[in-house]
Motif scaffolding. Structure first.
Motif, PDB file in Angstrom:
ATOM      1  N   SER A  10       0.819  -1.211   0.000  1.00 20.80           N
ATOM      2  CA  SER A  10       0.000   0.000   0.000  1.00 20.80           C
ATOM      3  C   SER A  10       0.853   1.261   0.000  1.00 20.80           C
ATOM      4  O   SER A  10       0.393   2.319  -0.398  1.00 20.80           O
ATOM      5  N   GLU A  11       2.116   1.165   0.439  1.00 18.39           N
ATOM      6  CA  GLU A  11       3.016   2.313   0.426  1.00 18.39           C
ATOM      7  C   GLU A  11       4.394   1.869  -0.043  1.00 18.39           C
ATOM      8  O   GLU A  11       4.783   0.728   0.171  1.00 18.39           O
ATOM      9  N   GLY A  12       5.097   2.796  -0.658  1.00 17.87           N
ATOM     10  CA  GLY A  12       6.442   2.461  -1.101  1.00 17.87           C
ATOM     11  C   GLY A  12       7.222   3.715  -1.437  1.00 17.87           C
ATOM     12  O   GLY A  12       6.654   4.759  -1.731  1.00 17.87           O
ATOM     13  N   ARG A  13       8.523   3.600  -1.377  1.00 18.15           N
ATOM     14  CA  ARG A  13       9.399   4.729  -1.673  1.00 18.15           C
ATOM     15  C   ARG A  13      10.678   4.172  -2.277  1.00 18.15           C
ATOM     16  O   ARG A  13      11.192   3.155  -1.837  1.00 18.15           O
ATOM     17  N   PHE A  14      11.162   4.838  -3.318  1.00 16.78           N
ATOM     18  CA  PHE A  14      12.421   4.411  -3.897  1.00 16.78           C
ATOM     19  C   PHE A  14      13.130   5.604  -4.512  1.00 16.78           C
ATOM     20  O   PHE A  14      12.528   6.626  -4.815  1.00 16.78           O
ATOM     21  N   THR A  15      14.429   5.436  -4.687  1.00 16.80           N
ATOM     22  CA  THR A  15      15.280   6.443  -5.310  1.00 16.80           C
ATOM     23  C   THR A  15      15.921   5.800  -6.520  1.00 16.80           C
ATOM     24  O   THR A  15      16.372   4.654  -6.467  1.00 16.80           O
ATOM     25  N   PHE A  16      15.968   6.549  -7.604  1.00 20.81           N
ATOM     26  CA  PHE A  16      16.546   6.033  -8.836  1.00 20.81           C
ATOM     27  C   PHE A  16      17.419   7.111  -9.449  1.00 20.81           C
ATOM     28  O   PHE A  16      17.005   8.266  -9.541  1.00 20.81           O
ATOM     29  N   THR A  17      18.604   6.744  -9.863  1.00 16.04           N
ATOM     30  CA  THR A  17      19.513   7.665 -10.535  1.00 16.04           C
ATOM     31  C   THR A  17      19.707   7.190 -11.962  1.00 16.04           C
ATOM     32  O   THR A  17      20.136   6.059 -12.184  1.00 16.04           O
ATOM     33  N   SER A  18      19.379   8.051 -12.908  1.00 18.70           N
ATOM     34  CA  SER A  18      19.536   7.718 -14.316  1.00 18.70           C
ATOM     35  C   SER A  18      20.931   8.122 -14.774  1.00 18.70           C
ATOM     36  O   SER A  18      21.419   9.196 -14.447  1.00 18.70           O
ATOM     37  N   HIS A  19      21.548   7.255 -15.549  1.00 17.60           N
ATOM     38  CA  HIS A  19      22.888   7.535 -16.052  1.00 17.60           C
ATOM     39  C   HIS A  19      22.887   7.904 -17.535  1.00 17.60           C
ATOM     40  O   HIS A  19      23.941   8.104 -18.120  1.00 17.60           O
ATOM     41  N   THR A  20      21.697   7.976 -18.130  1.00 14.89           N
ATOM     42  CA  THR A  20      21.598   8.338 -19.544  1.00 14.89           C
ATOM     43  C   THR A  20      20.681   9.541 -19.692  1.00 14.89           C
ATOM     44  O   THR A  20      19.671   9.645 -18.999  1.00 14.89           O
ATOM     45  N   PRO A  21      21.011  10.468 -20.584  1.00 12.14           N
ATOM     46  CA  PRO A  21      20.125  11.620 -20.798  1.00 12.14           C
ATOM     47  C   PRO A  21      18.942  11.233 -21.673  1.00 12.14           C
ATOM     48  O   PRO A  21      18.938  10.189 -22.312  1.00 12.14           O
ATOM     49  N   GLY A  22      17.935  12.084 -21.661  1.00 16.72           N
ATOM     50  CA  GLY A  22      16.793  11.869 -22.542  1.00 16.72           C
ATOM     51  C   GLY A  22      15.504  11.735 -21.778  1.00 16.72           C
ATOM     52  O   GLY A  22      15.428  11.993 -20.579  1.00 16.72           O
ATOM     53  N   LYS A  23      14.474  11.315 -22.476  1.00 20.94           N
ATOM     54  CA  LYS A  23      13.156  11.165 -21.881  1.00 20.94           C
ATOM     55  C   LYS A  23      13.083   9.861 -21.107  1.00 20.94           C
ATOM     56  O   LYS A  23      13.606   8.835 -21.528  1.00 20.94           O
ATOM     57  N   HIS A  24      12.409   9.924 -19.981  1.00 18.98           N
ATOM     58  CA  HIS A  24      12.156   8.751 -19.176  1.00 18.98           C
ATOM     59  C   HIS A  24      10.658   8.712 -18.885  1.00 18.98           C
ATOM     60  O   HIS A  24      10.060   9.731 -18.556  1.00 18.98           O
ATOM     61  N   LEU A  25      10.057   7.561 -19.022  1.00 22.55           N
ATOM     62  CA  LEU A  25       8.632   7.392 -18.765  1.00 22.55           C
ATOM     63  C   LEU A  25       8.437   6.675 -17.438  1.00 22.55           C
ATOM     64  O   LEU A  25       9.147   5.725 -17.129  1.00 22.55           O
ATOM     65  N   ILE A  26       7.455   7.138 -16.689  1.00 20.32           N
ATOM     66  CA  ILE A  26       7.104   6.510 -15.420  1.00 20.32           C
ATOM     67  C   ILE A  26       5.718   5.917 -15.593  1.00 20.32           C
ATOM     68  O   ILE A  26       4.767   6.631 -15.906  1.00 20.32           O
ATOM     69  N   CYS A  27       5.610   4.618 -15.416  1.00 16.71           N
ATOM     70  CA  CYS A  27       4.324   3.933 -15.564  1.00 16.71           C
ATOM     71  C   CYS A  27       3.904   3.379 -14.207  1.00 16.71           C
ATOM     72  O   CYS A  27       4.663   2.662 -13.569  1.00 16.71           O
ATOM     73  N   LEU A  28       2.710   3.707 -13.783  1.00 19.48           N
ATOM     74  CA  LEU A  28       2.157   3.224 -12.518  1.00 19.48           C
ATOM     75  C   LEU A  28       0.900   2.436 -12.817  1.00 19.48           C
ATOM     76  O   LEU A  28       0.116   2.806 -13.687  1.00 19.48           O
ATOM     77  N   HIS A  29       0.693   1.364 -12.064  1.00 23.54           N
ATOM     78  CA  HIS A  29      -0.569   0.643 -12.202  1.00 23.54           C
ATOM     79  C   HIS A  29      -0.923   0.005 -10.872  1.00 23.54           C
ATOM     80  O   HIS A  29      -0.062  -0.266 -10.028  1.00 23.54           O
ATOM     81  N   SER A  30      -2.201  -0.221 -10.695  1.00 18.57           N
ATOM     82  CA  SER A  30      -2.704  -0.843  -9.479  1.00 18.57           C
ATOM     83  C   SER A  30      -3.165  -2.247  -9.821  1.00 18.57           C
ATOM     84  O   SER A  30      -3.807  -2.469 -10.854  1.00 18.57           O
TER      85      SER A  30
END
Length: 141
Positions: A10-30
């Protein structure tokens, strides 16, 4: 290409570091089988995206690594220099892509202009021959 895939309760937290430039998509689903409209429940999503040097919490870093004030300031300066260097590299990358696109567009415009010129010349030659044969057929010349 999936760079990161995580599943939470029901809850979550994370950290992400991207090493490549450009567009990044974030997809969420339940994965809930209940729809919020019929069940009367709500699905709340809070997204806090931090980019660049603002992602570092320097008081936490100082406490964890037991840094003095001077060491902490030096670390902040090094992080800022690194961020500036990353931004410069990104701008160089964008400028290179823009240059390639501009050169491609210029080449296409050149070929299109040459094609139009050839078509106009051929149309002019055809019209002159047609008018000459028309004039000869009508005995105007």
């Amino acid at each position: 290409q999936v760079v990161l895939s995580r599943q939470y309760g029901s809850e979550g937290r994370f950290t992400f570091t991207s090493h490549t430039p450009g567009k990044h998509l974030i997809c969420l689903h339940s994965n809930s089988t209940r729809t919020a409209f019929f069940a009367g429940s709500k699905l709340r999503v809070h997204l806090d995206i931090q980019v660049g040097e603002h992602t570092n919490s320097y008081p936490e870093i100082a406490a964890k690594d037991e840094l003095t004030e001077l060491q902490l300031r030096a670390r902040q300066l090094l992080d800022r220099v690194e961020q500036i260097q990353k931004e410069q590299n990104y701008q160089r990358y964008r400028e290179e892509r823009f240059r390639v696109t501009s050169e491609s567009t210029n080449q296409r415009v050149l070929w299109w202009s040459i094609a139009q010129t050839i078509i106009l010349i051929l149309t002019g030659i055809w019209q002159m021959r047609h008018l000459k044969s028309f004039s000869e057929a009508k005995k105007l010349v």
